[in-house]
Motif scaffolding. Structure first.
Motif, mmCIF file in Angstrom:
data_model
loop_
_atom_site.group_PDB
_atom_site.id
_atom_site.type_symbol
_atom_site.label_atom_id
_atom_site.label_comp_id
_atom_site.label_asym_id
_atom_site.label_seq_id
_atom_site.Cartn_x
_atom_site.Cartn_y
_atom_site.Cartn_z
ATOM 1 N N LYS A 1 0.843 -1.195 0.000
ATOM 2 C CA LYS A 1 0.000 0.000 0.000
ATOM 3 C C LYS A 1 0.875 1.241 0.000
ATOM 4 C CE LYS A 1 -4.050 2.077 2.207
ATOM 5 N NZ LYS A 1 -5.063 1.935 3.275
ATOM 6 N N LEU A 2 0.571 2.150 -0.892
ATOM 7 C CA LEU A 2 1.237 3.449 -0.947
ATOM 8 C C LEU A 2 0.336 4.465 -0.258
ATOM 9 C CD1 LEU A 2 3.480 5.358 -1.955
ATOM 10 C CD2 LEU A 2 2.211 5.563 -4.106
ATOM 11 N N LYS A 3 0.829 5.063 0.829
ATOM 12 C CA LYS A 3 0.022 5.985 1.626
ATOM 13 C C LYS A 3 0.692 7.357 1.676
ATOM 14 C CE LYS A 3 -1.411 4.455 5.588
ATOM 15 N NZ LYS A 3 -1.377 3.862 6.949
ATOM 16 N N GLY A 4 -0.124 8.375 1.567
ATOM 17 C CA GLY A 4 0.344 9.750 1.713
ATOM 18 C C GLY A 4 -0.592 10.511 2.616
ATOM 19 N N ARG A 5 -0.039 11.235 3.593
ATOM 20 C CA ARG A 5 -0.869 11.962 4.547
ATOM 21 C C ARG A 5 -0.341 13.381 4.702
ATOM 22 N NH1 ARG A 5 -3.477 8.332 3.508
ATOM 23 N NH2 ARG A 5 -4.477 6.760 4.835
ATOM 24 N N LEU A 6 -1.271 14.326 4.709
ATOM 25 C CA LEU A 6 -0.966 15.723 4.977
ATOM 26 C C LEU A 6 -1.489 16.079 6.355
ATOM 27 C CD1 LEU A 6 -0.038 18.587 4.041
ATOM 28 C CD2 LEU A 6 -2.354 18.908 3.141
ATOM 29 N N ARG A 7 -0.589 16.527 7.228
ATOM 30 C CA ARG A 7 -0.964 16.890 8.593
ATOM 31 C C ARG A 7 -0.674 18.368 8.815
ATOM 32 N NH1 ARG A 7 1.643 11.994 8.630
ATOM 33 N NH2 ARG A 7 0.462 10.212 9.455
ATOM 34 N N VAL A 8 -1.685 19.108 9.258
ATOM 35 C CA VAL A 8 -1.537 20.543 9.508
ATOM 36 C C VAL A 8 -2.077 20.857 10.889
ATOM 37 C CG1 VAL A 8 -1.625 21.233 7.074
ATOM 38 C CG2 VAL A 8 -3.744 20.980 8.362
ATOM 39 N N SER A 9 -1.511 21.890 11.499
ATOM 40 C CA SER A 9 -1.997 22.285 12.819
ATOM 41 C C SER A 9 -1.690 23.753 13.075
ATOM 42 C CB SER A 9 -1.361 21.423 13.917
ATOM 43 O OG SER A 9 0.018 21.698 14.042
ATOM 44 N N ILE A 10 -2.571 24.389 13.813
ATOM 45 C CA ILE A 10 -2.380 25.730 14.352
ATOM 46 C C ILE A 10 -2.675 25.628 15.842
ATOM 47 C CG2 ILE A 10 -3.082 28.150 14.260
ATOM 48 C CD1 ILE A 10 -3.982 27.733 11.402
ATOM 49 N N ALA B 1 3.147 22.024 9.313
ATOM 50 C CA ALA B 1 2.578 21.342 8.149
ATOM 51 C C ALA B 1 3.567 20.286 7.698
ATOM 52 C CB ALA B 1 2.279 22.325 7.020
ATOM 53 N N GLN B 2 3.069 19.111 7.406
ATOM 54 C CA GLN B 2 3.931 18.015 7.002
ATOM 55 C C GLN B 2 3.181 17.112 6.037
ATOM 56 O OE1 GLN B 2 4.707 14.951 9.915
ATOM 57 N NE2 GLN B 2 6.789 14.629 9.170
ATOM 58 N N CYS B 3 3.858 16.716 4.971
ATOM 59 C CA CYS B 3 3.309 15.736 4.040
ATOM 60 C C CYS B 3 4.329 14.614 3.893
ATOM 61 C CB CYS B 3 3.003 16.364 2.682
ATOM 62 S SG CYS B 3 2.157 15.228 1.554
ATOM 63 N N SER B 4 3.904 13.390 4.165
ATOM 64 C CA SER B 4 4.815 12.251 4.137
ATOM 65 C C SER B 4 4.187 11.107 3.350
ATOM 66 C CB SER B 4 5.151 11.798 5.564
ATOM 67 O OG SER B 4 3.972 11.474 6.274
ATOM 68 N N TYR B 5 5.052 10.287 2.774
ATOM 69 C CA TYR B 5 4.620 9.145 1.979
ATOM 70 C C TYR B 5 5.363 7.901 2.453
ATOM 71 C CZ TYR B 5 2.887 12.799 -1.126
ATOM 72 O OH TYR B 5 2.239 13.895 -1.642
#
Length: 412
Positions: free
Chosen positions: A92-101, A168-172
């Motif tokens: 499985k190829l997974k990509g997630r974008l996590r953002v926070s304030i 902010a972070q985007c990881s795969y």
């Protein structure tokens, strides 16, 4: 009502086969070629754990982790230490974008979710799973967020701790899961192994950045290659009639997009009354033991994060440019009441080890780049002239413009 038959159609010869090679009598009018292929020889990368070995093919050994570009195919092999009790193997190829304030919460947005079953006992003709399984999975180019279809962002991680703090972070990752049989009916053991991937979509400017010796000669020969941005350095209220606002003209290449290894030339010209220029360019700073630079050019990056309809942004300086004063022409003379001119030139360059990706916009996260011209009087607190800063948006891209003799419109 009479019946009208359509005319007879006769089969025609098939269209000519397309070829990127130019036949006699044809020529290429215009195209943007891709940058030259990496000089590094591609190798296979091997990752091993207690129960499997993963081989990823065609990797650049200079990269810290497996790296893929826009629409790339991840292909390789999985070797199993023991395949006797294996029921299925999937990836499985997974990509997630996590953002926070910090004062508005956080959010996680799925960007990529692609999976494939490499082997299953139910659908396979063999009872025992093979010890080596080849695999291939494609990086998608877009994802859906809300009602918009957007390009998937590159791998990145940004954090700013000034209140309110934002991140902010985007990881795969590539996840391999192995399901094994068990003698106990209530327990179906499975083991997984995850591998971090680096996603770097390549982009290039549509044309090169020209570097000629003299700005004025270049401006006269090819004025369309320079973009002029005008601004005004204002003054406080003063009784002096000789002081006037300073007119600033900032020139840089009109292409607007620059590779991370491009050197960006610029030219600065300011004009005002002789009294204003003398006050602005005075090298003596009263009551100060140091001198501040009066003219600066630098590149900044603005990161905008949105969480729960709240937007917050931070700006960081990427690199400072080199500015050189230009001596006035020998025929320049001061005329009473006329404006005088002062010029600077220089260049600014962003190195690849400082910035890993270009600007992008995926709605929740927006990364913008600016080239900034700033001019500060020697004593900004008491000087009638106000410190001035002017920003112009640019686009930083991963690759520089190249024109190789082997490039062709097919190579896009």
């Amino acid at each position: 009502m009479s019946l009208v038959l359509p005319p007879n159609y006769f089969p025609t010869s098939s269209p000519p086969r397309y070829s990127y090679l130019l036949p006699e009598g044809e020529e290429t009018v215009e195209f943007t070629p891709r940058g030259n292929a990496p000089t590094n020889v591609l190798v296979n990368i091997t990752q091993t754990c207690s129960f499997l070995t993963i081989i990823l093919k065609d990797q650049n050994p200079a990269e810290e982790c497996p790296t893929y570009g826009r629409g790339s195919t991840i292909h390789g092999e999985i070797g199993l230490r023991s395949s006797a009790s294996v029921l299925s193997v999937s990836i499985k190829l997974k990509g997630r974008l996590r953002v926070s304030i910090s004062d508005s919460g956080s959010a996680t947005i799925p960007v990529v979710s692609e999976s494939a079953v490499l082997w299953s006992q139910d659908s396979a003709h063999k009872i025992i799973c093979p010890s080596v399984l080849p695999f291939s999975i494609v990086f998608p180019t877009t994802f859906k967020h809300g009602d918009r279809i957007r390009s998937i962002p590159p791998s990145f991680s940004e954090a700013y701790y000034q209140l309110p703090a934002i991140s902010a972070q985007c990881s795969y990752i590539l996840k391999v899961t192995i399901h094994n049989s068990s003698k106990m009916a209530f327990w179906n053991p499975s083991r997984s192994y995850s591998l971090w991937l680096n996603y770097r979509p390549r982009t290039r400017p549509q044309r090169p950045v020209y570097h000629l010796d003299r700005f004025l000669a270049t401006l006269k020969q090819i004025p369309e290659d320079w973009l002029e941005s005008e601004s005004t350095m204002r003054i406080r209220r003063t009784d002096s009639l000789d002081l006037k606002p300073v007119s600033c003209r900032f020139f840089f290449p009109s292409v607007g997009a620059f590779g991370l290894s491009d050197t960006i030339p610029f030219h600065i010209q300011i004009s005002s009354s002789l009294a204003s220029l003398r006050l602005l360019l005075s090298s003596e700073i009263p009551n100060s033991g140091t001198e501040r630079p009066s003219v600066r050019v630098f590149i900044t990056r603005q990161t905008v994060v949105e969480v729960n309809t709240r937007k917050c942004w931070r700006t960081a300086t990427l690199v400072e440019g080199r500015v050189r004063a230009i001596a006035p022409p020998i025929y320049a003379t001061a005329v009473e009441g006329a404006d005088m001119y002062v010029d600077w030139e220089g260049e600014v360059r962003v190195e690849k080890d400082m910035v890993q990706y270009g600007g992008f916009n995926i709605g929740t996260v927006v990364v913008k780049d600016y080239i900034v011209f700033a001019i500060t009087p020697p004593n900004p607190r008491s000087c009638p002239l106000l410190a001035h800063q002017h920003s112009v948006p640019i686009k930083l891209v991963t690759d520089v413009w190249t024109d190789g003799s082997t490039s062709h419109p097919l190579d896009t």
